[in-house]
Each structure stands twice: as structure tokens, then as C-alpha cells.
Design a protein around this motif. Structure first.
Motif, mmCIF file in Angstrom:
data_model
loop_
_atom_site.group_PDB
_atom_site.id
_atom_site.type_symbol
_atom_site.label_atom_id
_atom_site.label_comp_id
_atom_site.label_asym_id
_atom_site.label_seq_id
_atom_site.Cartn_x
_atom_site.Cartn_y
_atom_site.Cartn_z
ATOM 1 N N LEU A 1 -1.466 41.843 101.824
ATOM 2 C CA LEU A 1 -2.816 41.769 102.367
ATOM 3 C C LEU A 1 -3.068 42.819 103.454
ATOM 4 N N LEU A 2 -2.018 43.513 103.874
ATOM 5 C CA LEU A 2 -2.133 44.462 104.978
ATOM 6 C C LEU A 2 -2.210 45.897 104.468
ATOM 7 N N PRO A 3 -2.817 46.787 105.253
ATOM 8 C CA PRO A 3 -2.882 48.197 104.861
ATOM 9 C C PRO A 3 -1.514 48.863 104.980
ATOM 10 N N PRO A 4 -1.316 49.988 104.292
ATOM 11 C CA PRO A 4 -0.035 50.697 104.376
ATOM 12 C C PRO A 4 0.305 51.061 105.830
ATOM 13 N N GLY A 5 1.591 50.957 106.151
ATOM 14 C CA GLY A 5 2.057 51.331 107.487
ATOM 15 C C GLY A 5 2.028 50.221 108.506
ATOM 16 N N VAL A 6 1.429 49.076 108.162
ATOM 17 C CA VAL A 6 1.387 47.929 109.072
ATOM 18 C C VAL A 6 2.436 46.931 108.611
#
Length: 282
Positions: free
Chosen positions: A65-70
Motif C-alpha cells: 500500500l506504500l509508495p516505493p522507497g517507504v
């Protein structure tokens, strides 16, 4: 990636207008161009009746559910997912001083995950990722959409928060809108203990509450440009005043995407002063 496109809970042209404004990248870009050149307007609220309910969920599902890099905080494939619902106390600019008492006190619900560390460009402080933000007030829901990136706010058709000496209950009815549903009810209890899964991760009740409730910042994803927004807050929770809850009903609209691996862990913060201190794109 989690979708936060706004959809109004009621049909008709006002709802279509609100949705067009809330989802407009052009309006958001214009606001960002103007407000980024001005000092941040500190916001205050005398928050009360904060009901926290958390589940340990599948970390791999949450990470999607999170964007890349997080990167999520996780242990043994589990990560906490928290819904906190509360009543504002005259939410508005701190510079109003005593006049802030004239401002309304909407209900708000924040749905969040916990990060292993802050993204590059942000100070290394305890931080959460906002998945959803729900309010029961049209001006506040639309205002946070128009004037902020940190709160991906949705308007509930109906929202309820009741706290007595013995019980706490909070519900969110989305209607036809984009707010997720919530149906939580719990008893206030004396015993401050953890079950096996929560105890394995945090050791004791007080440390679990501190981890789940005491943050200095939040981030959210900004769909129009693919960036992250970072906001600093001041939320000085007195752990000695926190009350334990045991859930009798705990339905949540995101648990289909975040399969729970534990019973819900819940507690009540009777009151806490809140400040929003900053907001900036990373």
C-alpha cells in the motif's frame, strides 16, 4: 499503492463540485506555489476522547500500500495498523488565541502504518504513513484537501464517537463516498496487559502504547507529482492518563487488504493538546 481519490457521500451537483475541487491537480499546484512561499500557519486543537484500535497485520500486504522507497517497521512479518478516532477541540490557527473557542470541533479519524525510518530529506524521528483521513465536516474535509497535502481526507456520510465512564464506541458510515467504514465498540478496563503477539513485539502494555501513540511526524503520498509530503506535529500524550480498552466489536474497512494476524489492541487517551507545526514536500 493505496487510492485516495475523493468521492462525495451524497449524489447531486454539490458533491460533484466538491469532488472536482478535492481531486484537482491544478488547484493543488496553484495552492502549493503560493503557500510554499509563506510561513506555515501553526494549527492547534484541544483534542479529546482519542480511541486507538490497532491490529498486527501482514507486513507484505501493508508494504504494497506504500509508495516505493517507504519502508515499514516490521517484526517477524507483522506490522501494526492503527485507526484513531477523536473529537477536535476548536481546531484552527494558533494565532487566533482565545478566539479559537469560536471555531467548531469536528470528528476526525486517522488510519496509519508505522515506518522503519523517515524518508531521505526528513529528520529521523518517529513517523507514521497516513493511509486515510476521515472527517464529519464538509468545510474541514474540503479545506484539508484544498490547503494541505498531508491529510488525504474523505467525508463520512455519518460519523459517531461516544465515550462514557465505562465504554467507547466509534463508527463511520461512508454512504456512497470514499470514506472507509468503521464499527468499533469497547469496554474500559483496569487491566493493562498484552496478548501473546503484542507482548512478543513490545514486551509490555506501556511500551506498546508509547510506540503506537507517540509520534513526531507523518508522511503521505502526493499523487499529482509522485512525491512525499512530510508534516511535523506536537502531541504530548501523558501515558499515565491512558486507559485500557477491550474490544467487543471491531470492524474496519481496510482489513480485507490488511489481513489481521492478531486480536485488536485498543486504548483511550482522554485528552491531549495537539499542534500541527509544519508541512513540506520532500
Amino acid at each position: 499503492m493505496h487510492d485516495n481519490t475523493y468521492r462525495h457521500p451524497r449524489a447531486g451537483w454539490p458533491g460533484r463540485l466538491f469532488a472536482a475541487l478535492a481531486n484537482s491537480a491544478r488547484v493543488a499546484k496553484a495552492r502549493q506555489a503560493i503557500l510554499s512561499r509563506l510561513p506555515f500557519l501553526t494549527l492547534r486543537s484541544d483534542v479529546r476522547d482519542v480511541v486507538y484500535v490497532s491490529w498486527l497485520v501482514d507486513a507484505a500486504a501493508a508494504q504494497r500500500l506504500l509508495p516505493p522507497g517507504v519502508r515499514l517497521w516490521q517484526r517477524d512479518g507483522k506490522t501494526p495498523f492503527t485507526v484513531l478516532t477523536y473529537r477536535h477541540g476548536h481546531f484552527g490557527p494558533a494565532l487566533l488565541g482565545p478566539l479559537r473557542r469560536l471555531l467548531p470541533s469536528p470528528l476526525q479519524s486517522n488510519w496509519r502504518l508505522y515506518l522503519a525510518h523517515t524518508p531521505p530529506g526528513a529528520p529521523d524521528v518517529p513517523c507514521v504513513f497516513f493511509l486515510k483521513n476521515i472527517m464529519d465536516s464538509v468545510p474541514h474535509a474540503l479545506g484539508t484537501r484544498l490547503f494541505s497535502d498531508i491529510l488525504p481526507t474523505h467525508l463520512a456520510e455519518a460519523m459517531r464517537l461516544d465515550v462514557s465512564a465505562t465504554q467507547a464506541r466509534c463508527t463511520i458510515a461512508p454512504g456512497a463516498g470514499s470514506a472507509p467504514p468503521l464499527d468499533f465498540q469497547a469496554d474500559i478496563i483496569e487491566s493493562k496487559t498484552l496478548d501473546g503477539d503484542w507482548q512478543a513485539l513490545f514486551g509490555n502494555w506501556r511500551d506498546a502504547v508509547a510506540f503506537l501513540a507517540c509520534q513526531d511526524a507523518a508522511i503521505a503520498h502526493v499523487p499529482r507529482n509522485g512525491k512525499l509530503v512530510f508534516g511535523e506535529i506536537d502531541l504530548p500524550i501523558d501515558l499515565d492518563q491512558v486507559q485500557a480498552l477491550t474490544a467487543s466489536r471491531a470492524g474496519c474497512g481496510l482489513l480485507g487488504q490488511l489481513p489481521p494476524l492478531s486480536p485488536p489492541f485498543a486504548f483511550l487517551v482522554p485528552q491531549v493538546p495537539f499542534k500541527a507545526l509544519s508541512e513540506r514536500l520532500l
